[in-house]
Design an enzyme around this catalytic site. Sequence first.
Site, PDB file in Angstrom:
ATOM      1  N   ASP A  42      -1.085  -7.065   0.938  1.00  0.00           N
ATOM      2  CA  ASP A  42       0.019  -6.439   0.031  1.00  0.00           C
ATOM      3  C   ASP A  42       0.403  -5.309   1.065  1.00  0.00           C
ATOM      4  OD1 ASP A  42       1.617  -5.712  -2.585  1.00  0.00           O
ATOM      5  OD2 ASP A  42       0.643  -3.860  -1.797  1.00  0.00           O
ATOM      6  N   TYR A  47       4.429   2.151   4.440  1.00  0.00           N
ATOM      7  CA  TYR A  47       3.208   2.194   4.676  1.00  0.00           C
ATOM      8  C   TYR A  47       3.133   2.455   6.302  1.00  0.00           C
ATOM      9  CZ  TYR A  47       1.858   0.181   0.086  1.00  0.00           C
ATOM     10  OH  TYR A  47       1.869  -0.125  -1.367  1.00  0.00           O
ATOM     11  N   LYS A  76       7.553  -4.475   0.768  1.00  0.00           N
ATOM     12  CA  LYS A  76       8.426  -3.904  -0.306  1.00  0.00           C
ATOM     13  C   LYS A  76       9.752  -3.085   0.328  1.00  0.00           C
ATOM     14  CE  LYS A  76       4.237  -3.008  -2.815  1.00  0.00           C
ATOM     15  NZ  LYS A  76       3.404  -3.127  -1.575  1.00  0.00           N
ATOM     16  N   HIS A 107      10.230  -1.114  -4.320  1.00  0.00           N
ATOM     17  CA  HIS A 107       9.030  -0.297  -4.260  1.00  0.00           C
ATOM     18  C   HIS A 107       9.082   0.656  -5.646  1.00  0.00           C
ATOM     19  CE1 HIS A 107       5.688   1.248  -1.326  1.00  0.00           C
ATOM     20  NE2 HIS A 107       5.501   1.664  -2.658  1.00  0.00           N
TER      21      HIS A 107
END
Length: 309
Positions: A42, A47, A76, A107
């Site tokens: 994921d 990130y 996302k 997201h």
Amino acid sequence: MAITLNSGFKMPVIGLGVWRMDGKDIRNLLINAIKIGYRHFDCAADYQNEVEVGEALAEAFQTGLIKREDLFITTKLWNSDHGHVIEACKASMKKLQLDYLDLFLVHFPVATKHTGVGTTGSALDEDGVLEIDTSISLQTTWHAMEELVSMGLVRSIGISNYDIFLTRDCLAYSKVKPAVNQIETHPYFQRESLVKFCQKHGICVTAHTPLGGSVSNTEWFGSVSCLDDPVLKGLAEKYKKTVAQVVLRWGIHRNLVVIPKTSKVERLEENFRVLDFELAEEDMELIGSLDRKSRTNQPAKFWGIDLYA
């Protein structure tokens, strides 16, 4: 063990989340995770480690460790790219070195000021409050997500951090139904009504903070970790498992997909070995009684506004 999504594709019930994973550690963690048996990863543009994930995946494919079709990769759409869905998806795919995504999620259900495709900025105004873009509706964003499926770039699309109201709306205006709603849920924040609503309408629920954030969220948000709960510790002793394993198994018993995050190789195996036991019904009910309705992930700390208010 996998759940069949409403798109017809299978999603492994245990995955590895890469949030707050340092780029320098990702190769070792992902390669080890694949060797242990993880087939679901994921990711997210926000990130800021898609490049490193892509390099690790490319190595795994090139060395014959795993085939692309045997992995389930999620990433996302960030808030600032709601008006640039296709470009943002392609940017993530390029970083991940993939020619398709298994799952692409919205997201957060909010569009914010665009800061450049894939830059995942969270622009703040002069008062330090998130610059929300009121010109882009979630319906517009979703129809662009549907285009990704038509283009063959993405196999399944979904939502993240949506409540019942927003999930219901998405079901009403969608041509391609959301396959997944990824939310925070754990023993201290169970959200049974939202989970049951999604499952009733064929939406798989993924728990993005299945262990309650543990030390990470305690440090960032000052939240209380359920891993220190005496009841859960007692159950861990009963089943001769760790508290984390009991909590993850509880999530799987709820028909959730769980994606615990860890930066420690030894924890990878621990978190993955949760399918060799079952919790008794009375213990499921006991854990159900621990709900504190306590959210641990609080982005208001960074955005100057509580979007959950």
